[in-house]
Enzyme design. Sequence first.
Site, short mmCIF file in Angstrom:
data_model
loop_
_atom_site.label_atom_id
_atom_site.label_comp_id
_atom_site.label_asym_id
_atom_site.label_seq_id
_atom_site.Cartn_x
_atom_site.Cartn_y
_atom_site.Cartn_z
N CYS A 319 0.83 -1.21 0.00
CA CYS A 319 0.00 0.00 0.00
C CYS A 319 0.86 1.26 0.00
O CYS A 319 1.79 1.39 0.81
CB CYS A 319 -0.87 -0.03 1.25
N ARG A 418 -12.76 0.41 -4.29
CA ARG A 418 -12.22 0.37 -2.94
C ARG A 418 -11.79 1.77 -2.47
O ARG A 418 -11.70 2.05 -1.29
CB ARG A 418 -11.02 -0.57 -2.95
#
Length: 505
Positions: A319, A418
């Site tokens: 991430c 998302r």
Amino acid sequence: MATFFEGESHTFSEYLLVPGYSSAENIPANVSLRTPLVRFKRGEEPALSLNIPMVSAIMQAVSGPKLAVALAQEGGLSFIYGSQSADDEAAMVREVKSYKAGFVVSDSTLTPDMTLGQVMEMKERTGHSTMPVTDDGTSHGHLVGIVTSRDYRPSRDDRAKLVSEFMTPREKMIVAEDGTSLKTANDIIWDNKLNQLPIVDADNRLVALVFRKDYDSHKSRPDELLDQHKRYLVGAGINTRDYAERVPKLVDAGADVLCIDSSEGFSEWQKRTLAWIRENYGDSVRVGAGNVVDAEGFRFLADCGADFVKVGIGGGSICITREQKGIGRGQASALIDVCRARDEYYEETGVYVPVCSDGGIVYDYHMTLALAMGADFLMLGRYFARFDESPTRRVNVNGSYMKEYWGEGSARARNWQRYDLGGNKKGLSFVEGVDSYVPYAGPLKENVDNSLLKVRSTMCNCGALDLAEFREKAKLTLVSATSLVEGGAHDVLLKDSSQQVNFRS
Ligand code: RVP
């Protein structure tokens, strides 16, 4: 003028546990890792619990049906990824729910008029040497025979020979009726010295095969996570956009629990999604929400009716949200704050809303720390991506086996929902995740057993036999940068670098 957030922003590696008194009872074999998965009222039992505090991340590179079965066999749960069509996701859920431990639906079935050459090709492709023969070549056709590697000699026999000439025909086979228990099937296998037993229905259609070797492995799974029909439990990811279409399909497929998959969950979109599910399904559909990183976010989602709340922004191994957007918080501090909020909420309302720590677990001891900090269970991506059962390819990179692992916010996954704030995504111009390799680590079971043995051992060192007691007794300490160095092997020359535990393997 912006205000300063009062909380801290530490990561797992900045903490250690100070051991407490351990009695003779405190041995790993006595430790229970059972933990609630969904909200429950004081004095009641949760409708769903896990036998080990692990769930797999809602990601294309992690949670497919194969990993879901392997993890449920160990007592944990997978959330099948939502970044695919609702029909495809529902099909994966169905695949897990229809999996019957020990009963294998053949994916290499023959017809009587196939040749030995074709049999050998199929064996090469699938690795299976036992192949049932049905009239139409499907795994549920009428059973007419079976071929095993003892029925032909690859080097000598004519490759044009037909299956009907060398198979064991149906009339000479021992079979069992549909509905036979695994135990009885195993007895038949032993009594008749068989290697496998075909199961057929009243119409002689093939249902499944039971293999001698599977019964023993089935018996060695004391923690497996089953529903009341003895099917494996499985979860599924949803998003805040197409829930009205997706949720009914997942529920119909048998998903046991859902989770809103979003990088940032303190939003009106999550509130609307939860409200829609409650309006349409009441409490019969269980759904977690997130992600949040502070008490305010937790309380918002708990009040909206989330069954569990997921914590973590920007800590995932793949991430780059923090780098791209400048939002997030150190995972340890976020978790500590949210767990405190959960306990206060429980005190006030009598409702316990479990907390899931999502992302940023690198070493096994991070799992232990997260549980000590109060997490009810952990969501892991990188950890599971390394195993045989994850859906990705194993590749050889410079002489070492690796598995592919990519973020849901990467250009590869294209899971824009998302990160959706409700706008038109066509013009999206930045990614929040990367595409990567992680070191291949073999089968899930061995790794999970090993990691949890470490968790259990540390719990014993802290005098705890279950997770609630562990949270209660755990004494956490912040470590200085120099004591981090002291914690690994130091000032010695390692003979073998694999002894270096604090290495991101
Ligand atoms: P990790 O276990 O550290 O690999 O983290 C997995 C978590 O990272 C997921 O459960 C999810 O919350 C988050 N994630 C997934 N994709 C991305 C991204 O592309 N940024 N982040």
